[in-house]
Motif scaffolding. Structure first.
Motif, PDB file in Angstrom:
ATOM      1  N   ASP A 119       1.008  -1.227   0.000  1.00 45.96           N
ATOM      2  CA  ASP A 119      -0.088  -0.050  -0.116  1.00 45.96           C
ATOM      3  C   ASP A 119       0.890   1.287   0.131  1.00 45.96           C
ATOM      4  O   ASP A 119       0.496   2.019  -0.764  1.00 45.96           O
ATOM      5  CB  ASP A 119      -0.955   0.066   1.107  1.00 45.96           C
ATOM      6  N   LYS A 120       1.951   1.362   0.852  1.00 48.63           N
ATOM      7  CA  LYS A 120       2.900   2.465   0.792  1.00 48.63           C
ATOM      8  C   LYS A 120       3.499   2.499  -0.306  1.00 48.63           C
ATOM      9  O   LYS A 120       3.746   3.713  -0.972  1.00 48.63           O
ATOM     10  CB  LYS A 120       3.821   2.163   2.042  1.00 48.63           C
ATOM     11  N   VAL A 121       4.064   1.379  -1.235  1.00 48.94           N
ATOM     12  CA  VAL A 121       4.702   1.694  -2.501  1.00 48.94           C
ATOM     13  C   VAL A 121       3.527   2.077  -3.484  1.00 48.94           C
ATOM     14  O   VAL A 121       4.115   3.214  -4.180  1.00 48.94           O
ATOM     15  CB  VAL A 121       5.181   0.115  -2.856  1.00 48.94           C
ATOM     16  N   ILE A 122       2.440   1.539  -3.543  1.00 51.77           N
ATOM     17  CA  ILE A 122       1.327   2.280  -4.546  1.00 51.77           C
ATOM     18  C   ILE A 122       1.386   3.785  -4.193  1.00 51.77           C
ATOM     19  O   ILE A 122       1.267   4.633  -5.197  1.00 51.77           O
ATOM     20  CB  ILE A 122       0.105   1.644  -4.428  1.00 51.77           C
ATOM     21  N   ALA A 123       1.254   4.162  -2.769  1.00 49.61           N
ATOM     22  CA  ALA A 123       0.838   5.537  -2.726  1.00 49.61           C
ATOM     23  C   ALA A 123       1.899   6.275  -3.077  1.00 49.61           C
ATOM     24  O   ALA A 123       2.110   7.408  -3.625  1.00 49.61           O
ATOM     25  CB  ALA A 123       0.635   5.732  -1.161  1.00 49.61           C
ATOM     26  N   LYS A 124       3.580   5.751  -2.952  1.00 49.79           N
ATOM     27  CA  LYS A 124       4.591   6.674  -3.585  1.00 49.79           C
ATOM     28  C   LYS A 124       4.487   6.685  -5.045  1.00 49.79           C
ATOM     29  O   LYS A 124       4.621   7.810  -5.557  1.00 49.79           O
ATOM     30  CB  LYS A 124       5.915   5.912  -2.914  1.00 49.79           C
ATOM     31  N   LEU A 125       4.086   5.510  -5.571  1.00 47.92           N
ATOM     32  CA  LEU A 125       4.096   5.283  -7.193  1.00 47.92           C
ATOM     33  C   LEU A 125       3.045   6.505  -7.583  1.00 47.92           C
ATOM     34  O   LEU A 125       3.359   7.121  -8.667  1.00 47.92           O
ATOM     35  CB  LEU A 125       3.741   4.123  -7.553  1.00 47.92           C
ATOM     36  N   LYS A 126       1.744   6.468  -7.015  1.00 40.36           N
ATOM     37  CA  LYS A 126       0.800   7.682  -7.255  1.00 40.36           C
ATOM     38  C   LYS A 126       1.301   8.965  -7.015  1.00 40.36           C
ATOM     39  O   LYS A 126       0.872   9.735  -7.735  1.00 40.36           O
ATOM     40  CB  LYS A 126      -0.302   7.312  -6.369  1.00 40.36           C
ATOM     41  N   THR A 127       2.124   9.073  -6.192  1.00 35.37           N
ATOM     42  CA  THR A 127       2.761  10.458  -5.786  1.00 35.37           C
ATOM     43  C   THR A 127       3.720  10.885  -7.008  1.00 35.37           C
ATOM     44  O   THR A 127       3.562  12.110  -7.516  1.00 35.37           O
ATOM     45  CB  THR A 127       3.564  10.562  -4.548  1.00 35.37           C
ATOM     46  N   THR A 185      -3.695  11.881 -13.077  1.00 37.70           N
ATOM     47  CA  THR A 185      -4.942  11.998 -12.015  1.00 37.70           C
ATOM     48  C   THR A 185      -5.111  10.593 -11.088  1.00 37.70           C
ATOM     49  O   THR A 185      -4.696   9.562 -11.910  1.00 37.70           O
ATOM     50  CB  THR A 185      -6.198  12.348 -12.434  1.00 37.70           C
ATOM     51  N   ASP A 186      -5.590  10.607 -10.128  1.00 29.71           N
ATOM     52  CA  ASP A 186      -5.961   9.337  -9.455  1.00 29.71           C
ATOM     53  C   ASP A 186      -6.682   8.403 -10.246  1.00 29.71           C
ATOM     54  O   ASP A 186      -6.400   7.266 -10.312  1.00 29.71           O
ATOM     55  CB  ASP A 186      -6.379   9.593  -8.159  1.00 29.71           C
ATOM     56  N   GLY A 187      -7.823   9.010 -10.863  1.00 23.68           N
ATOM     57  CA  GLY A 187      -8.452   8.373 -11.670  1.00 23.68           C
ATOM     58  C   GLY A 187      -7.751   7.592 -12.795  1.00 23.68           C
ATOM     59  O   GLY A 187      -8.061   6.284 -13.195  1.00 23.68           O
TER      60      GLY A 187
END
Length: 166
Positions: A142-150, A158-160
């Motif tokens: 979950d943290k890796v995905i959050a960093k990749l999305k950043t 966009t997040d979408g």
């Protein structure tokens, strides 16, 4: 970077690729899914080549890399800028990036980079390699995905868009 160095680099890559192609495929490890699937049964038409440089360049260089590979990040930081400046940008080389994956984090990073389309791919790839230690070492998935999305957001996604790509 002079011509002899570039040719040596290309030669070394060719020798390495040849050595891997001669290696036995049965190593006792579990099969890696699509990597061992029969080529005729897998539709790869939706996977787009990520290419930079002149279409009619006399040399085509294909890089096989993973966004989680520290050696690939080192190449990206030290050799790639000179290669791009002296050979890709001058029309001497057509550069094709092909991803391979050691783990799901590398797959996810490639999906985020491709989410930007051909126009943004190499810019996002630059960001992924430059910030590799930050997002790879984030801890949980979950943290890796959050960093990749950043990273994706800072590239204008966009997040979408990223949710659709991931």
């Amino acid at each position: 970077m002079n011509r002899r160095y570039a040719l040596g680099l290309i030669g070394a890559a060719a020798v390495t690729a040849g050595a891997f192609s001669l290696a036995p495929r049965s190593s006792g490890l579990a099969d890696f899914g699509a990597a061992y699937a029969a080529g005729d049964d897998v539709d790869t038409s939706a996977i787009r080549e990520m290419v930079m440089g002149a279409e009619d360049a006399p040399v085509t260089l294909m890089e096989y890399a993973s966004f989680t590979c520290p050696h690939c990040a080192e190449f990206h930081a030290t050799v790639y800028p000179k290669l791009k400046k002296n050979y890709i940008d001058t029309g001497k080389i057509k550069f094709t990036f092909r991803a391979f994956f050691f783990n799901r984090y590398g797959l996810w990073a490639d999906m985020v980079a491709r989410c930007g389309g051909e126009m943004r791919f190499f810019g996002i790839a630059d960001m992924l390699y430059d910030q590799q230690t930050d997002w790879v070492g984030a801890g949980s998935a979950d943290k890796v995905i959050a960093k990749l999305k950043t990273i994706g957001r800072s590239a204008g996604l966009t997040d979408g868009q990223m949710d659709q790509c991931l």
